[in-house]
Scaffold this motif. Structure first.
Motif, PDB file in Angstrom:
ATOM      1  N   ILE A  15       4.797   5.617   5.131  1.00  0.00           N
ATOM      2  CA  ILE A  15       5.406   5.343   6.666  1.00  0.00           C
ATOM      3  C   ILE A  15       6.724   4.577   6.984  1.00  0.00           C
ATOM      4  N   LEU A  16       6.994   3.549   6.254  1.00  0.00           N
ATOM      5  CA  LEU A  16       8.394   2.863   6.089  1.00  0.00           C
ATOM      6  C   LEU A  16       9.628   3.958   5.811  1.00  0.00           C
ATOM      7  N   LEU A  17       9.203   4.591   4.883  1.00  0.00           N
ATOM      8  CA  LEU A  17      10.206   5.717   4.075  1.00  0.00           C
ATOM      9  C   LEU A  17      10.401   6.682   5.375  1.00  0.00           C
ATOM     10  N   SER A  68       0.902  -1.095  -0.123  1.00  0.00           N
ATOM     11  CA  SER A  68       0.042   0.078   0.082  1.00  0.00           C
ATOM     12  C   SER A  68       1.086   1.270   0.077  1.00  0.00           C
ATOM     13  N   PRO A  69       0.781   2.311  -0.793  1.00  0.00           N
ATOM     14  CA  PRO A  69       1.237   3.645  -0.781  1.00  0.00           C
ATOM     15  C   PRO A  69       1.479   4.120   0.812  1.00  0.00           C
ATOM     16  N   ILE A  70       0.432   3.854   1.551  1.00  0.00           N
ATOM     17  CA  ILE A  70       0.472   4.443   2.928  1.00  0.00           C
ATOM     18  C   ILE A  70       1.898   3.803   3.722  1.00  0.00           C
TER      19      ILE A  70
END
Length: 147
Positions: free
Chosen positions: A14-16, A8-10
Motif C-alpha cells: 500500500i505504501l509503495l 506487513s507485506p500488505i
C-alpha cells in the motif's frame, strides 16, 4: 525466543502504491504546465505566421527624395523598419508607431531627419499586431527598392 516485528507485506504494498501514485501526480502536473507553455508559444507563432501571409506591400518612388509604402494586403501594418543601404554600409530606422491601414500608403521618409539621398536601396520590413495583441516582424514580406 525473540519477537521480531516486521512490516506487513500488505502495508508495504500500500505504501509503495501510494508513493508511485503521488509521484505520478507530481510529474503529470509538471508536464502539463511545461507542455502548455510550448503549445501557447506555438499558437502565437502560427497566428503571427498566418497574419504575416496577408501582408502585401509595394514601394513606389514619389520623387528623388521620398517613396510611398503601399499596403496592398488584407491586414493593417502596425509599423515598419527601414534599412537604408549606401554600398556595404546600412542604417536601420524603426518606425513601429507608424501604422499603414490596409489599402493605404504612407510617405517615407517621415519627418525627422532621415534622407534617401546618397543611398543605393531601401528595404522595408513590416510589423503586424494580431487581434490577440501579439506583435511580430514579418521578415518574409520584406520588400526592397533600388534607388
Amino acid at each position: 525466543m525473540m519477537n521480531k516485528k516486521a512490516v506487513s507485506p500488505i502495508v508495504v504494498t500500500i505504501l509503495l502504491i501510494t508513493f508511485v501514485i503521488a509521484l505520478g501526480v507530481v510529474i503529470n502536473a509538471w508536464m502539463r504546465a511545461t507542455v502548455q507553455t510550448y503549445v501557447d508559444e506555438g499558437e502565437k507563432d502560427i497566428q503571427t505566421g498566418i497574419s504575416c501571409l496577408n501582408v502585401k506591400m509595394q514601394l513606389e518612388e514619389k520623387d528623388t527624395g521620398s517613396i510611398y509604402i503601399k499596403n496592398n494586403g488584407d491586414i493593417d501594418i502596425s509599423g515598419y523598419s527601414a534599412v537604408l543601404y549606401r554600398g556595404e554600409i546600412s542604417d536601420v530606422f524603426n518606425h513601429q508607431n507608424i501604422a499603414i491601414a490596409k489599402y493605404n500608403a504612407v510617405e517615407y521618409p517621415p519627418l525627422g531627419g532621415e534622407s534617401l539621398a546618397g543611398n543605393d536601396k531601401v528595404k522595408i520590413i513590416p510589423f503586424i499586431t494580431t487581434q490577440e495583441g501579439i506583435s511580430s516582424e514579418c521578415t518574409d514580406q520584406t520588400i526592397t527598392l533600388t534607388l
